[in-house]
Scaffold this motif. Structure first.
Motif, PDB file in Angstrom:
ATOM      1  N   GLU A 105      19.573  -0.091   1.800  1.00 55.95           N
ATOM      2  CA  GLU A 105      18.262  -1.014   1.612  1.00 55.95           C
ATOM      3  C   GLU A 105      17.056  -0.257   1.495  1.00 55.95           C
ATOM      4  N   TRP A 106      16.992   0.168   2.854  1.00 60.29           N
ATOM      5  CA  TRP A 106      15.652   0.932   3.207  1.00 60.29           C
ATOM      6  C   TRP A 106      15.392   2.096   2.456  1.00 60.29           C
ATOM      7  N   GLN A 107      16.480   2.770   2.426  1.00 64.12           N
ATOM      8  CA  GLN A 107      16.198   4.174   1.691  1.00 64.12           C
ATOM      9  C   GLN A 107      16.324   4.329   0.306  1.00 64.12           C
ATOM     10  N   VAL A 108      16.477   2.909  -0.172  1.00 64.23           N
ATOM     11  CA  VAL A 108      16.483   2.801  -1.758  1.00 64.23           C
ATOM     12  C   VAL A 108      14.902   2.036  -2.051  1.00 64.23           C
ATOM     13  N   THR A 109      14.942   1.046  -1.578  1.00 64.95           N
ATOM     14  CA  THR A 109      13.782   0.223  -1.731  1.00 64.95           C
ATOM     15  C   THR A 109      12.594   0.734  -1.564  1.00 64.95           C
ATOM     16  N   LEU A 110      12.223   1.609  -0.281  1.00 62.47           N
ATOM     17  CA  LEU A 110      10.844   1.869  -0.107  1.00 62.47           C
ATOM     18  C   LEU A 110      10.309   3.039  -0.855  1.00 62.47           C
ATOM     19  N   PRO A 111      11.226   3.958  -1.122  1.00 59.94           N
ATOM     20  CA  PRO A 111      10.852   5.256  -1.938  1.00 59.94           C
ATOM     21  C   PRO A 111      10.499   4.754  -3.313  1.00 59.94           C
ATOM     22  N   ILE A 112      11.245   3.623  -3.737  1.00 65.82           N
ATOM     23  CA  ILE A 112      11.013   3.409  -4.995  1.00 65.82           C
ATOM     24  C   ILE A 112       9.715   2.624  -5.375  1.00 65.82           C
ATOM     25  N   LEU A 113       9.634   1.811  -4.140  1.00 63.18           N
ATOM     26  CA  LEU A 113       8.156   0.841  -4.154  1.00 63.18           C
ATOM     27  C   LEU A 113       7.099   1.905  -3.953  1.00 63.18           C
ATOM     28  N   GLY A 114       7.222   2.841  -3.121  1.00 56.79           N
ATOM     29  CA  GLY A 114       5.927   3.741  -2.798  1.00 56.79           C
ATOM     30  C   GLY A 114       5.688   4.622  -4.005  1.00 56.79           C
ATOM     31  N   GLY A 115       7.003   5.074  -4.674  1.00 61.93           N
ATOM     32  CA  GLY A 115       6.681   6.029  -5.825  1.00 61.93           C
ATOM     33  C   GLY A 115       5.969   5.233  -6.763  1.00 61.93           C
ATOM     34  N   ILE A 116       6.451   4.145  -7.045  1.00 62.17           N
ATOM     35  CA  ILE A 116       5.760   3.335  -8.142  1.00 62.17           C
ATOM     36  C   ILE A 116       4.258   2.903  -7.986  1.00 62.17           C
ATOM     37  N   THR A 117       4.087   2.865  -6.490  1.00 61.41           N
ATOM     38  CA  THR A 117       2.599   2.451  -6.276  1.00 61.41           C
ATOM     39  C   THR A 117       1.747   4.013  -6.220  1.00 61.41           C
ATOM     40  N   TYR A 158      -8.349   3.353  -5.572  1.00 55.35           N
ATOM     41  CA  TYR A 158      -7.160   3.591  -6.228  1.00 55.35           C
ATOM     42  C   TYR A 158      -6.244   4.726  -5.602  1.00 55.35           C
ATOM     43  N   THR A 159      -6.895   5.868  -5.396  1.00 60.28           N
ATOM     44  CA  THR A 159      -6.344   6.656  -4.673  1.00 60.28           C
ATOM     45  C   THR A 159      -5.759   6.490  -3.443  1.00 60.28           C
ATOM     46  N   THR A 160      -6.602   5.596  -2.802  1.00 59.92           N
ATOM     47  CA  THR A 160      -6.143   5.229  -1.161  1.00 59.92           C
ATOM     48  C   THR A 160      -4.839   4.611  -1.500  1.00 59.92           C
ATOM     49  N   MET A 161      -4.859   3.629  -2.669  1.00 57.69           N
ATOM     50  CA  MET A 161      -3.373   2.875  -2.696  1.00 57.69           C
ATOM     51  C   MET A 161      -2.169   3.947  -3.249  1.00 57.69           C
ATOM     52  N   ALA A 162      -2.588   4.660  -3.912  1.00 59.85           N
ATOM     53  CA  ALA A 162      -1.616   5.876  -4.237  1.00 59.85           C
ATOM     54  C   ALA A 162      -1.151   6.648  -3.001  1.00 59.85           C
ATOM     55  N   SER A 163      -2.177   6.685  -2.103  1.00 59.75           N
ATOM     56  CA  SER A 163      -1.744   7.451  -0.872  1.00 59.75           C
ATOM     57  C   SER A 163      -0.885   6.548   0.013  1.00 59.75           C
ATOM     58  N   LEU A 164      -1.127   5.026   0.018  1.00 58.86           N
ATOM     59  CA  LEU A 164      -0.378   4.321   0.651  1.00 58.86           C
ATOM     60  C   LEU A 164       1.167   4.395   0.135  1.00 58.86           C
ATOM     61  N   GLY A 165       1.175   4.378  -1.246  1.00 57.03           N
ATOM     62  CA  GLY A 165       2.494   4.508  -2.014  1.00 57.03           C
ATOM     63  C   GLY A 165       3.320   5.779  -1.314  1.00 57.03           C
ATOM     64  N   MET A 166       2.600   7.001  -1.187  1.00 56.17           N
ATOM     65  CA  MET A 166       3.147   8.191  -0.784  1.00 56.17           C
ATOM     66  C   MET A 166       3.704   8.013   0.540  1.00 56.17           C
ATOM     67  N   LEU A 167       2.903   7.408   1.643  1.00 63.33           N
ATOM     68  CA  LEU A 167       3.300   7.002   2.715  1.00 63.33           C
ATOM     69  C   LEU A 167       4.521   6.364   3.027  1.00 63.33           C
ATOM     70  N   VAL A 168       4.492   5.189   2.022  1.00 68.39           N
ATOM     71  CA  VAL A 168       5.863   4.282   1.999  1.00 68.39           C
ATOM     72  C   VAL A 168       6.927   4.892   1.939  1.00 68.39           C
ATOM     73  N   MET A 169       6.705   5.748   0.720  1.00 69.96           N
ATOM     74  CA  MET A 169       7.805   6.601   0.046  1.00 69.96           C
ATOM     75  C   MET A 169       8.627   7.253   1.183  1.00 69.96           C
ATOM     76  N   LEU A 170       7.763   8.380   1.961  1.00 67.08           N
ATOM     77  CA  LEU A 170       8.094   9.317   2.812  1.00 67.08           C
ATOM     78  C   LEU A 170       8.577   8.315   4.069  1.00 67.08           C
ATOM     79  N   ILE A 171       8.073   7.291   4.305  1.00 70.04           N
ATOM     80  CA  ILE A 171       8.801   6.735   5.518  1.00 70.04           C
ATOM     81  C   ILE A 171      10.189   6.119   5.282  1.00 70.04           C
TER      82      ILE A 171
END
Lengths: 801, 125, 537, 141
Positions: free
Chosen positions: A277-289, A309-322
């Motif tokens: 769940e973790w490894q699928v949901t977070l990267p997808i959520l982060g990637g979309i963000t 908006y770039t901040t938002m994108a960066s947060l998506g990146m971080l969520v994706m990586l975690i």
């Protein structure tokens, strides 16, 4: 490591000092209107230095924790936990915080509410520090919501504009709402793991994922993190939060608060991570963000919005990586997080300076001002370089580490790397545009003539920009001190430090692709923006608009449903009450099957008893069907006297006499009042209402009778009565047992009863005598004089009569 | 006797509730008075009624010579009558004052505290 | 005691044979003092200048008595005094357990604060017509209800409280007050009547009125009618506590009287209903809790969700607060529905929080009304600039009401959530439904914070009134005069100070909540032994 | 109603009723009667006097405002209860003092009686307050 007492105390001070400073901030500002920022910055600076002293220990793998008792009944301690992760966050919060406090002094110089502003921002700092250092999940949540509250105050700082107020409420609703779900998740997790302490939870990694509650906990925690860290579809509050003054945007909505969600996910990674769940949901959520944020950034012309908006994108990146959760991913996340805080904090301050100096922050309206603001330009350029990931800035290493994931060679790794690449390229274009467009090129006229910003507004961007490069230069050492320990804390195992300037073909190749794509986007930026804006004109609905619809829809719905239940018509309220009475009597009887049988024997009554009952019934009917008020009142008397007669016949002379007296008085007073009123003579209910009300009344009446019959089947326990009968004369010296009960056994009832009588006297007296018009304001002097006038007039009237 | 009283009490309650549901305040007051009587009779009946003599010990005796009526419900009813009368008096005067100030006897037209056309909540922030 | 006649030999034991020390009297002082005070003040009613200081002196004495009572109860356990030296259950017992003592103490604190606030707005003629005695009588009724150990006596104190609240509701005699009093009066009259009917039935079933005695006897009753009787009690107390759907009297009336009176009502009246529910359904007729649990849950969820929606829909700020009061009632009901020690602790903690916070909110809005000249939020605005202390107070209170940390309201909500979550995992057919209650508790927080922040934005943040003028500074604002500042703002600040400090250091508060939960549950025989003595079991 | 006869009789009637009310009050402990019913009778007496002679006349006759009597009554009842504090027994204990009058009979003084007198005063005060206020309101209109 358990610190000594004095160390614990100073640790506690770290969390508390900002609040204390917030308390005195308005005073400091009053005495030092122009330099308060510098003075107040001493607090975060000293916190920064103090935390720095732990670097060595933490780098050796130590963890520092201590707890003070707070609420022992609930097992809640004021406990702090310092490991690599919280240390990095703590340093970022206090370090950048110091610059922000200084910067605010320049940016808001002379603002009416600057003192309040300092107070809010220091309070926020304290909350954020508390959040990242908390060991107890309740403490963590307390600080979590405190950041939402302080953010609310700061976003709405420019309170006279509706847009600010809207943004503040929006942020509060989104992050506060997510916070509540988070609370439920944390509590469920704590209940499952039987501890409230994160450090204890960390000792049993993988335990949670096998529990039946896991999925629910994961979803709830994710809601909390996603709302706070502006993940799609909860991202809309973040760009709106740019209504806040720029220092706030730089600090809360870029460098620190929005990362709280990322922090939480990182913290929970050993506990909740590692599952599908973790490894699928977070990267997808982060990637979309990430992609959404980056594309939306290019659509803007307002530089602050671009950065948001770039901040938002960066947060998506971080969520994706975690979410990726690999060693590389986590190390990359830490590198990216620090790099982002440096350059984005710097760039926000740069934009603030441009805005402050030129009067506009529209990227198409400013150009060629580098000569006027050379230092600012220098900071902007370095920050943008880090953002673009040019060697040897810190951003470069972050990017390299992200692309290392692609070496996993599986499709999901490649997908992640490609997503990251696109995002990076788009963000690079946005960042570079901000560093280049306003400064280089042809000078055009701006609303204000720009000068270099004051020193207080230069320190932050310049130092942060330089720091981005310095850390990059000494990446291995910094890796030992910070990045490896913090990544280890997230990964829950040692993450060895392999950082350095070595060139790996795959990452480097991907970096080059990033630069090329980013360069093209930068070159064609205006075209792309036009395209995106055209698209936006077609697709007008978004969650931001949806928020208004939801909010006003909620208000309209609330209005509708409140009118439904609180319509102001007493008889309807009473109908509801009696319906509830019927339900209360019948439902349990039906459910228990305890409805008594209908008594089938006609009661054996004496003649006079039949007579009295008949009188009572006649009285009742006459009250209902009486044509005139007089008949109704007289009939009221009749049924009352019938009751008195019943009492007399059945051995209750005291009751009988009292009932006679009371009934007479009631009728007399009623008549006394009635003669003064000109009332409707008749019951004006229409036939349907008569049926409805009569039916309801009959149902309730039968219910109460049924219940009475059911109760009467039980033999009465007469212990009390027997006792009263036996002791009344010998001990209480009274032969009238009823009276003895009233004045001795149960005298307290009587004491209460006479208080009621006395109070009824006061209340009725006040009701008759106090007649006023108009609303009461309690406006001292005037009213008092009026009152005295009235008093004089009253006393005059009294003496006259 | 108890059954007969129980049915009578039901009738008292029915009439009281019916009157309370009429929108005329004066009728509602009649309902309040009757409701009070209904409750008093209820307490009286629930203490068990068996045509006994008053709960008074004859002079010179320590204890009554024959079975007497249950004195406890009587004492409770006395308290309740007094309280009920106080509340009745208050509500009566309140009605009177409300009639004077609001010029209405019908609860339909008494809409000062909760006006019929109360404004809608503002749709703004 | 002198006795002339020789007593016959076959008498049952009738009287306590131990002397009552004066220390035991602490359980009756909280009602005797204000009652006597009210009587004396009434006799001195023409001396308007004496009324306030004398009331203050009485209240301070009552407060001290309450402090000493709660200390005794917490250290030595439940304290009982049976009036007239009769053995229980023959005399009326006053039985102070932790729950009752805690509520009585907080009520007195609220009363003192409001007494100060009253000085900022009371008019001489109102003083002359019994403003202060009415307040003291109200406290008598409330404290009596919390401390008595006898069901019929509880009814008497309910009536004392009710008639005093009638008086306070109409004092001043404005039209809106009369209209509100009609609704308030009839519906509350019915509530106490239903309560009396319930008492009659319970007497018919168990033959006693003493609460401890009922505790012993009610579980043995085999007559199925007791379920209906319990439901009747539920209805009566639910009406008192303003539980949906029988809550319509509260928003219809609480905005009508003086702000100080509203504040007093908001703090004290509904809590007595909650107290009754806790007492009756958890202690006196414990089997009724299981039977009514579904009903508790349903009304708790509805009250929790619909109340803040009501607040959202109002234009009158004080009326909006009335809905927030009811939202808190929903939370307390949730605790009752859970019925576990955590749930009860949550409910009683919430009650304490609600007494303090709601009172303070009404006082704050009273000041807003005084400064802005109206309580209509469409015509308010600009108070952020005009009075920063007031705006801070209001914001703190709004967040406390919403249950956001670190303010007072968070802790009861946390306790309730913990109670609910621990129930969801149990093997119980109702387990899943507890999620509904938890969800409603969370939704209540969210909706309350929306309603609260909107109020704040409209009253304080916005510069001007609703509509196009919202950026133009509001010209109707008058600064607080000296009287308003000293007697109005400072007491409110003091109360908010208590709320903040207790919110930050809640350990004692939470301990008190858990103590009172312990005293209410049937698992603790403390209550019975306190009344009947050690060897009564 | 305000006939000459009524006005002439009223003072005597009032006096008679007051005396009777005291009688009812004092026998209450042993026979039907007591403070409440006595108070009601006395209040009715005052109300009748008010109707016949006018409210201001009654107020003059009473010296104190009737609500003061109500306060006094509550105070008296409470004091009756508080007396038990002096003999180390709980609130509201009935204390009795039998004074031998020498001729075989005895005079019984007790706190329950004091308490009942308090009840009498409260009812008298409160009810006559209400009645007088309503009567006066009529005059005022």
């Amino acid at each position: 490591m358990i610190p000594t007492q004095s160390q614990s105390f100073s640790m506690l001070l770290v969390a508390i000092a900002p609040f204390l400073a917030a308390f005195v901030a308005p005073t400091v500002k009053r005495f030092l209107p122009n330099h308060a920022g510098w003075v107040l910055a001493l607090i975060p600076t000293s916190i920064f230095l103090y935390l720095l002293s732990f670097v060595d220990l933490i780098a050796q793998g130590e963890k520092i924790q201590f707890a003070l008792p707070w609420i022992p009944n609930l097992g809640i301690q004021l406990s702090f936990y310092l490991d690599g992760l919280s240390l990095v966050f703590g340093l970022l919060i206090s370090g950048i915080g110091a610059f922000i406090v200084i910067y605010s002094g320049g940016y808001l110089n002379g603002h009416y509410h600057l003192g309040r502003f300092y107070a809010f921002i220091l309070m926020f700092m304290g909350s954020m520090l508390g959040l990242v250092m908390s060991d107890n999940i309740i403490t963590l949540f307390v600080f979590w919501e405190l950041t939402s509250i302080t953010s609310f105050l700061l976003i709405g700082f420019d309170h006279s504009r509706q847009a600010s107020r809207r943004a503040a409420i929006q942020a509060l609703v989104v992050t506060g709402g997510g916070g509540l779900l988070l609370l439920a998740g944390l509590l469920l997790m704590a209940f499952t793991m039987r501890t409230l302490d994160i450090s204890t939870m960390l000792q049993q990694p993988g335990f949670m994922s096998e529990q039946p509650t896991y999925l629910l906990v994961f979803i709830l925690v994710l809601f909390g993190a996603a709302t706070k860290s502006a993940q799609v579809p909860f991202h809309f509050w973040l760009p709106n939060a740019m209504e806040a003054p720029t220092p706030v945007s730089a600090y809360l909505h870029s460098a620190t608060m929005v990362k709280a969600g990322v922090y939480l996910l990182a913290r929970m990674s050993p506990i909740l991570g590692g599952t599908v769940e973790w490894q699928v949901t977070l990267p997808i959520l982060g990637g979309i963000t990430l992609i959404t944020g980056a594309l939306l950034a290019l659509r803007q012309t307002d530089m602050k919005q671009m950065l948001a908006y770039t901040t938002m994108a960066s947060l998506g990146m971080l969520v994706m990586l975690i979410g990726n959760g690999s060693k590389e991913g986590i190390l990359a996340a830490m590198l990216f997080l620090v790099a982002h805080s440096f350059y984005k904090g710097g760039l926000f301050m740069v934009v603030g300076s441009i805005d402050h100096e030129t009067g506009t922050r529209d990227i198409t309206q400013v150009s060629g001002i580098w000569k006027s603001l050379p230092v600012t330009f220098f900071g902007a350029a370095l920050a943008a370089a880090s953002m673009a990931g040019l060697p040897v800035a810190l951003g470069f290493f972050a990017k390299e580490e992200i692309y290392l994931i692609a070496k996993g060679m599986e499709w999901q790794h490649w997908l992640l790397a490609v997503t990251a690449l696109v995002g990076n390229a788009l963000m690079m274009a946005a960042g570079a545009a901000i560093a280049i467009r306003p400064f280089l090129g042809v000078r055009i006229a701006t609303p204000k003539t720009p000068h270099e910003a004051p020193l207080s507004m230069l320190v932050g961007p310049a130092i942060l920009a330089v720091l981005g490069v310095v850390v990059g230069l000494f990446i291995h050492q910094f890796g030992d001190w910070f990045f490896s320990p913090s990544a280890s804390a997230i990964y829950n195992h040692k993450v060895s430090n392999h950082l350095g300037l070595h060139f790996d073909p795959i990452p480097l190749g991907l970096s080059v692709v990033t630069w090329i794509v980013g360069g093209i986007v930068l070159w064609k930026l205006d075209r792309i923006r036009d395209l995106l804006q055209a698209l936006a004109r077609v697709w007008t609905w978004g969650p931001d608009k949806g928020f208004d619809q939801a909010m006003f829809g909620l208000v309209r719905f609330a209005d509708w449903i409140t009118r439904l239940f609180h319509h102001g018509r007493l008889e309807q309220y009473l109908i509801l009450v009696f319906v509830a009475l019927g339900v209360a009597i019948y439902t349990p009887m039906v459910l228990n099957g305890s409805l008594p049988d209908v008594p089938n024997v006609l009661p054996q009554l004496r003649f006079q008893e039949w007579g009295v009952l008949l009188i009572a019934v006649l009285g009742l009917f006459a009250v209902v069907f009486g044509r005139t008020r007089l008949v109704a009142i007289v009939s009221l008397g009749i049924q009352g006297f019938a009751v008195a007669l019943i009492f007399l016949l059945l051995g209750a002379p005291d009751l009988g006499f009292t009932q006679f007296m009371v009934e007479t008085l009631s009728v007399v007073i009623l008549a006394l009042v009635m003669t003064k009123l000109h009332l409707d003579q008749r019951d004006n209910r229409v036939f349907e209402e008569v049926i409805r009300d009569g039916g309801l009344a009959l149902i309730c009446g039968i219910g109460l009778t049924t219940l009475l019959l059911a109760v009467l089947r039980t033999d009465l326990d007469t212990t009390l009565t027997d006792f009263f009968i036996q002791t009344s004369v010998p001990i209480a010296h009274g032969r009238n047992i009823v009276n003895v009960i009233l004045v001795d056994y149960r005298a307290l009832d009587t004491l209460g009863e006479i208080s009621v009588v006395m109070t009824a006297g006061i209340a009725i007296l006040a009701l008759i005598r106090l007649r006023a018009g108009g609303p009461k304001r309690g406006i001292g002097a005037i009213k008092r004089a009026a009152g005295q006038r009235a008093k004089r007039a009253a006393s005059k009237a009294r003496s006259a009569s | 006797m108890e059954t007969a009283l129980a049915i009578l009490i039901g009738l008292f309650f029915t009439v009281a509730i019916y009157l309370l549901l009429s929108r005329s305040l004066i009728r509602m007051l009649l309902g309040v008075a009757i409701l009070g009587n209904a409750v008093n009779l209820l307490i009286f009946t629930i203490g068990r009624v068996t045509r006994e003599v008053p709960p008074i010990v004859p002079n010179g005796q320590y204890q009554p010579l024959e079975p007497i009526a249950n004195p406890l419900p009587q004492a409770l009813i006395l308290t309740a009558i007094v309280i009920g009368f106080s509340l009745f008096a208050f509500l009566l005067v309140l009605t009177y004052r409300a009639y004077q100030e609001l010029n209405a006897d019908n609860t339909d037209t008494m809409r000062v505290a909760e006006p019929e056309d109360s404004p809608r909540p503002p749709l703004s922030y | 005691m002198a006795s002339s006649a020789a007593t016959p030999k076959d008498l049952p034991p009738a009287m306590l044979d131990v002397a009552t020390s004066i220390a035991d009297w602490v359980v009756v002082w909280p009602i005797v003092l204000p009652m006597v005070g009210a009587a004396i003040l009434l006799m001195l009613r023409n001396r308007t200048e004496w009324q306030a200081p004398f009331s203050f002196a009485i209240l301070v004495a009552t407060l001290l008595a309450n402090f000493s009572l709660i200390q005794t109860v917490f250290t030595k356990g439940t304290l009982t005094m049976t009036m007239g030296n009769w053995l229980p259950p023959f005399g009326i017992s006053f039985t102070a357990d932790s729950l009752g003592a805690l509520f009585a103490l907080v009520s007195t604190v609220v009363m003192i604060v409001v007494l100060f606030f009253v000085q900022s707005e009371v008019e001489d003629r109102e003083t002359k017509y019994g403003y202060h005695p009415l307040m003291l009588i109200l406290l008598t009724g409330v404290s009596g209800a919390f401390l008595t150990g006898d069901l019929f006596n509880l009814y008497v104190w309910f009536e004392v409280m009710l008639i005093a609240s009638f008086g306070l509701m109409v004092i001043g005699g404005r039209k809106i007050q009369l209209d509100a009093a009609i609704k308030y009066g009839f519906i509350n009259f019915l509530a106490t009547t239903f309560f009396l009917i319930g008492i009659a039935y319970i007497y018919g079933l168990v033959g006693t009125l003493n609460m401890a005695d009922i505790m012993v006897k009610a579980p043995l009753v085999e007559n199925g009618a007791i379920a209906s009787v319990a439901a009747l009690f539920f209805l009566a107390f639910a009406m008192k506590a303003a539980v949906f759907p029988v809550n319509s009297w509260l928003p219809a009336s609480y905005h009508a009287p003086d702000p100080a009176v509203s504040a007093l009502f908001a703090g004290l009246l509904t809590k007595v209903g909650i107290y009754g529910l806790l007492r009756v359904h958890l202690m006196l007729i414990p089997q009724s809790h299981a039977q009514l649990q579904i009903a508790f849950m349903v009304v708790a969820v509805l009250t929790l969700v619909l109340s803040p929606l009501g607040a959202l829909a109002q234009t009158n700020a004080r009326r909006a607060l009335g809905f927030l009061v009811m939202g808190g009632i929903g939370a307390m009901l949730a605790g009752l529905a859970f019925g576990t020690p955590y749930g009860i602790a949550g409910a009683s903690l919430y009650a304490v929080h609600s007494m303090l916070t709601m009172t303070a909110l009404y006082l704050a809005v009273g000041l807003v009304e005084r400064m802005g000249g109206t309580s209509d939020i469409r015509h308010l605005g600009g108070l952020y600039k005009a009075s920063s202390p007031l705006s801070i107070l209001f914001l703190i209170l709004v967040f406390a009401a919403a249950g956001l940390p670190p303010f007072l309201g968070f802790w009861p909500k946390l306790t309730l959530l913990q109670a609910g979550i621990s129930l969801t995992t149990q093997k119980d057919p109702l387990a899943v439904y507890h999620w509904w209650v938890i969800g409603a508790l969370l939704l209540n927080s969210l909706l309350t914070s929306i309603a609260g922040s909107r109020l704040w934005a409209h009253i304080f943040w916005r510069n001007g009134r609703e509509g196009k003028q919202s950026e133009i500074p509001n010209a109707n604002i008058k600064p607080l005069d000296r009287r308003g500042f000293v007697w109005g703002l400072l007491p409110t600040m003091a109360l908010v100070g208590i709320i903040v400090v207790v919110g930050l250091w809640p350990s004692l508060y939470i301990q008190a909540g858990f103590e009172s939960a312990k005293s209410v549950t049937i698992f603790s025989p403390n209550y019975i032994t306190s009344v009947f003595g050690e060897n009564s079991q | 109603m305000n006939t000459i006869i009524f006005r002439t009789i009223a003072p005597y009637l009032t006096a008679l009723m007051v005396v009777f009310s005291i009688f009812v009050l004092l026998r209450g402990h042993n026979e039907p009667g007591g403070g409440f019913i006595g108070g009601l009778i006395a209040a009715s007496a005052i109300a009748i006097y008010g109707i016949s002679a006018g409210v201001s006349e009654v107020r003059r006759a009473l010296v104190f405002h009737p609500i003061t009597f109500a306060g006094f009554g509550v105070l008296m009842a409470a004091i009756a209860g508080l007396m038990s504090a002096f003999v180390d027994v709980p609130f509201l204990m009935g204390l009795w003092l039998f004074i031998d009058l020498g001729d075989g009979s005895e005079l019984a003084l007790s706190t329950p009686m004091l308490f009942d007198i308090g009840v009498y005063f409260v009812v008298l005060g409160a009810i006559s307050t209400i009645a007088l206020a309503l009567e006066e309101d009529e005059d005022g209109k």
